[in-house]
Design a protein around this motif. Structure first.
Motif, mmCIF file in Angstrom:
data_model
loop_
_atom_site.group_PDB
_atom_site.id
_atom_site.type_symbol
_atom_site.label_atom_id
_atom_site.label_comp_id
_atom_site.label_asym_id
_atom_site.label_seq_id
_atom_site.Cartn_x
_atom_site.Cartn_y
_atom_site.Cartn_z
ATOM 1 N N ARG A 91 -8.717 59.623 19.262
ATOM 2 C CA ARG A 91 -8.590 58.273 19.803
ATOM 3 C C ARG A 91 -7.118 57.907 20.020
ATOM 4 O O ARG A 91 -6.745 57.374 21.068
ATOM 5 C CB ARG A 91 -9.255 57.275 18.855
ATOM 6 N N LEU A 92 -6.301 58.189 19.029
ATOM 7 C CA LEU A 92 -4.893 57.818 19.121
ATOM 8 C C LEU A 92 -4.165 58.609 20.207
ATOM 9 O O LEU A 92 -3.387 58.045 20.981
ATOM 10 C CB LEU A 92 -4.209 58.025 17.769
ATOM 11 N N THR A 93 -4.411 59.904 20.265
ATOM 12 C CA THR A 93 -3.751 60.711 21.297
ATOM 13 C C THR A 93 -4.247 60.360 22.691
ATOM 14 O O THR A 93 -3.544 60.563 23.684
ATOM 15 C CB THR A 93 -3.956 62.215 21.037
ATOM 16 N N GLY A 94 -5.439 59.786 22.765
ATOM 17 C CA GLY A 94 -5.981 59.359 24.052
ATOM 18 C C GLY A 94 -5.510 57.987 24.486
ATOM 19 O O GLY A 94 -5.866 57.515 25.572
ATOM 20 N N GLY A 95 -4.722 57.317 23.643
ATOM 21 C CA GLY A 95 -4.153 56.026 24.010
ATOM 22 C C GLY A 95 -5.141 54.883 24.051
ATOM 23 O O GLY A 95 -4.952 53.901 24.782
ATOM 24 N N LYS A 96 -6.210 54.956 23.258
ATOM 25 C CA LYS A 96 -7.210 53.892 23.246
ATOM 26 C C LYS A 96 -6.814 52.802 22.250
ATOM 27 O O LYS A 96 -6.212 53.078 21.210
ATOM 28 C CB LYS A 96 -8.592 54.467 22.899
ATOM 29 N N LEU A 97 -7.175 51.562 22.581
ATOM 30 C CA LEU A 97 -6.816 50.412 21.755
ATOM 31 C C LEU A 97 -7.337 50.582 20.330
ATOM 32 O O LEU A 97 -8.546 50.726 20.111
ATOM 33 C CB LEU A 97 -7.378 49.127 22.367
ATOM 34 N N THR A 98 -6.427 50.551 19.367
ATOM 35 C CA THR A 98 -6.771 50.766 17.962
ATOM 36 C C THR A 98 -6.036 49.746 17.107
ATOM 37 O O THR A 98 -4.845 49.479 17.327
ATOM 38 C CB THR A 98 -6.370 52.189 17.512
ATOM 39 N N VAL A 99 -6.741 49.177 16.161
ATOM 40 C CA VAL A 99 -6.145 48.221 15.233
ATOM 41 C C VAL A 99 -6.244 48.807 13.830
ATOM 42 O O VAL A 99 -7.354 48.983 13.302
ATOM 43 C CB VAL A 99 -6.860 46.853 15.307
ATOM 44 N N ARG A 100 -5.108 49.147 13.264
ATOM 45 C CA ARG A 100 -5.083 49.625 11.885
ATOM 46 C C ARG A 100 -5.036 48.423 10.951
ATOM 47 O O ARG A 100 -4.463 47.380 11.290
ATOM 48 C CB ARG A 100 -3.830 50.489 11.639
ATOM 49 N N TYR A 101 -5.640 48.547 9.769
ATOM 50 C CA TYR A 101 -5.336 47.563 8.727
ATOM 51 C C TYR A 101 -4.958 48.326 7.479
ATOM 52 O O TYR A 101 -5.481 49.405 7.200
ATOM 53 C CB TYR A 101 -6.482 46.568 8.490
ATOM 54 N N SER A 102 -4.007 47.784 6.750
ATOM 55 C CA SER A 102 -3.466 48.531 5.626
ATOM 56 C C SER A 102 -2.916 47.598 4.563
ATOM 57 O O SER A 102 -2.392 46.513 4.868
ATOM 58 C CB SER A 102 -2.335 49.450 6.120
ATOM 59 N N ILE A 127 4.207 56.602 12.887
ATOM 60 C CA ILE A 127 5.427 56.392 13.666
ATOM 61 C C ILE A 127 5.300 56.896 15.096
ATOM 62 O O ILE A 127 5.774 56.250 16.040
ATOM 63 C CB ILE A 127 6.633 57.063 12.967
ATOM 64 N N ARG A 128 4.648 58.021 15.305
ATOM 65 C CA ARG A 128 4.585 58.597 16.650
ATOM 66 C C ARG A 128 3.764 57.746 17.622
ATOM 67 O O ARG A 128 3.809 57.962 18.833
ATOM 68 C CB ARG A 128 4.049 60.022 16.601
ATOM 69 N N TYR A 129 3.035 56.772 17.094
ATOM 70 C CA TYR A 129 2.245 55.897 17.969
ATOM 71 C C TYR A 129 2.896 54.521 18.123
ATOM 72 O O TYR A 129 2.237 53.565 18.521
ATOM 73 C CB TYR A 129 0.833 55.746 17.404
ATOM 74 N N ARG A 130 4.191 54.433 17.839
ATOM 75 C CA ARG A 130 4.871 53.123 17.842
ATOM 76 C C ARG A 130 4.846 52.469 19.231
ATOM 77 O O ARG A 130 4.895 51.244 19.342
ATOM 78 C CB ARG A 130 6.298 53.251 17.312
ATOM 79 N N ASN A 131 4.752 53.256 20.285
ATOM 80 C CA ASN A 131 4.730 52.703 21.640
ATOM 81 C C ASN A 131 3.335 52.719 22.268
ATOM 82 O O ASN A 131 3.180 52.375 23.442
ATOM 83 C CB ASN A 131 5.704 53.480 22.535
ATOM 84 N N ALA A 132 2.345 53.129 21.491
ATOM 85 C CA ALA A 132 0.965 53.173 21.980
ATOM 86 C C ALA A 132 0.273 51.835 21.704
ATOM 87 O O ALA A 132 0.787 50.997 20.964
ATOM 88 C CB ALA A 132 0.217 54.316 21.292
ATOM 89 N N PRO A 133 -0.915 51.600 22.286
ATOM 90 C CA PRO A 133 -1.649 50.354 22.025
ATOM 91 C C PRO A 133 -2.324 50.385 20.649
ATOM 92 O O PRO A 133 -3.548 50.376 20.525
ATOM 93 C CB PRO A 133 -2.665 50.304 23.168
ATOM 94 N N VAL A 134 -1.474 50.473 19.625
ATOM 95 C CA VAL A 134 -1.936 50.526 18.232
ATOM 96 C C VAL A 134 -1.241 49.396 17.488
ATOM 97 O O VAL A 134 -0.006 49.291 17.520
ATOM 98 C CB VAL A 134 -1.599 51.876 17.573
ATOM 99 N N TYR A 135 -2.024 48.565 16.823
ATOM 100 C CA TYR A 135 -1.500 47.384 16.153
ATOM 101 C C TYR A 135 -1.842 47.450 14.674
ATOM 102 O O TYR A 135 -2.779 48.141 14.267
ATOM 103 C CB TYR A 135 -2.088 46.114 16.781
ATOM 104 N N LEU A 136 -1.068 46.739 13.859
ATOM 105 C CA LEU A 136 -1.261 46.792 12.405
ATOM 106 C C LEU A 136 -1.590 45.421 11.853
ATOM 107 O O LEU A 136 -0.831 44.456 12.052
ATOM 108 C CB LEU A 136 -0.001 47.331 11.722
#
Length: 397
Positions: A91-102, A127-136
């Motif tokens: 999912r992450l390498t495919g650039g799909k919208l992902t919301v992490r919670y931590s 870190i490698r997804y810092r510019n991808a559509p991944v939010y925390l």
């Protein structure tokens, strides 16, 4: 309709209210994907929840192929509480919208971020997804500071937490129940696992101090754990047996009932307490809270001397002073308890959080993520652990 899949370790009473709020929305198709079995310790604490009771819960182990498809292909995935990162890789390498919670990644100290081995894993996972559509979503006030150290999720970290069931009360009726008892004895409550970093010994120190000052009080310490015998022995050695009750672990519903009957709630954990949902529950019950600044939920939920009292982690003298003052001042207990209840009723509850998250997701899908001005889904402030005490002295509401 957005397809939203919430991927986490296991369903429990702290997650259920949020899930139900998501289900109630007509804007999302919601699934909770359970990845693990609940551990025996949590079951022993009365947390056991049967996933088959909830149609929106799917178990990954029952159909790994379908579970992985949901993770890979769903429009939105919310992911947290799972150590294994490989599920998320495609999912992450495919650039799909992902919301992490931590919760925090450096609970034992931020100095650990310099570990080369640790940084390598953090790079791979975050870190490698810092510019991808991944939010925390930051489940604790010090989470953003931890991730800021490793330059992950720049300008993409938001306030979050846990949202146990909110129970509405008429606060004046609730207050009368607390204060119109047949006795002037102040009821004090501590609840949690009796382990080192939750510091149950501080409750015993308070009981000893109050007894010496001839304060009329009764304390209940709910829970058990590796320090249970030591804590009970401390109480006996100090002659406090008649002043402290030890009912052991109780079901969550009964813990709530004890909170409703209590005037003061003590929350004494250190920085290893990532969030601390018991704080939400005690505030909902209108307790006057005395809490450590180290607890993840505290800087998000409490403004010192407005809706609770916050002592500096490790400052036992300050803890004893605040709790002692509240024992003597029913008027202040009323004001703090009322404000605490209002904080949960107005903002830090599952319905508000679900609405805020859905609004955020809708904006993120079109590439224009929009934060709330305050509370859940507001931009997470970068609060260094050593600055949490000062932060609770600022106006946040």
């Amino acid at each position: 309709m957005m397809e939203v899949v919430f991927v986490s370790n296991y369903i429990n009473h702290h997650q259920l209210p949020f899930c139900r709020a998501m289900i109630a929305s007509k804007e999302v198709e919601f699934t909770f994907l359970q990845m693990e079995q609940m551990d025996e310790e949590r079951i022993g604490m009365g947390w056991d929840t049967d996933p088959s009771d909830y149609p929106f819960v799917r178990l990954y182990k029952d159909d790994p192929g379908e579970g992985q498809r949901l993770i890979d292909e769903s429009e939105v995935v919310i992911y947290g509480g799972v150590e294994e990162e490989s599920y998320l890789e495609k999912r992450l390498t495919g650039g799909k919208l992902t919301v992490r919670y931590s919760e925090r990644i450096y609970k034992e100290g931020q100095w650990k971020f310099i570990s080369p081995r640790g940084l390598k894993k953090k790079y791979h996972d975050h870190i490698r997804y810092r510019n991808a559509p991944v939010y925390l979503l930051c489940s604790g006030a010090y989470v953003a500071s931890d991730f800021h150290l490793i330059h992950a999720y720049p300008d993409k970290m938001y306030c979050w937490g846990y949202f146990p069931e909110f129970v509405p009360y008429d606060y004046d009726v609730l207050t009368r129940q607390k204060h119109e008892r047949d006795t002037d004895i102040v009821e004090i409550l501590w609840a949690g696992r009796m382990i080192d970093w939750k510091h149950p010994e501080l409750a015993i120190r308070l009981a000893e101090d109050l007894a010496k000052k001839k304060t009329a009080f009764h304390m209940t310490m709910i829970g058990g754990g590796e320090q249970n015998a030591r804590i009970r022995s401390m109480a006996s050695e100090k002659g406090l047996d008649s002043l402290i009750s030890f009912p052991g672990f109780l079901p969550p519903k009964e813990v709530r009932e004890r909170m409703l009957a209590s005037d003061i709630f003590l929350f004494t954990s250190d920085f290893k307490e990532g969030w601390g949902a018991v704080l939400n529950e005690a505030m909902n019950a209108g307790c006057a809270v005395v809490a450590s600044s180290a607890i993840g939920a505290v800087p998000f939920l409490l403004e010192h001397d407005k809706n609770g009292m916050v002592y500096k982690n490790g400052n036992t003298e300050e803890f004893l002073r605040y709790a002692g003052e509240l024992c003597k001042d029913p008027g202040k207990r009323y004001i703090l308890g009322n404000a605490a209840y209002t904080t949960i009723a107005n903002r830090w509850n599952a319905e508000y959080a679900a609405a805020a998250l859905i609004g955020f997701l809708k904006s993120a899908i079109i590439g224009m993520p929009e934060a709330r001005p305050i509370g859940p889904l507001s931009k997470a402030p970068i609060i260094a652990p050593k600055k949490g005490y000062e932060y609770t002295r600022q106006s946040i509401y």
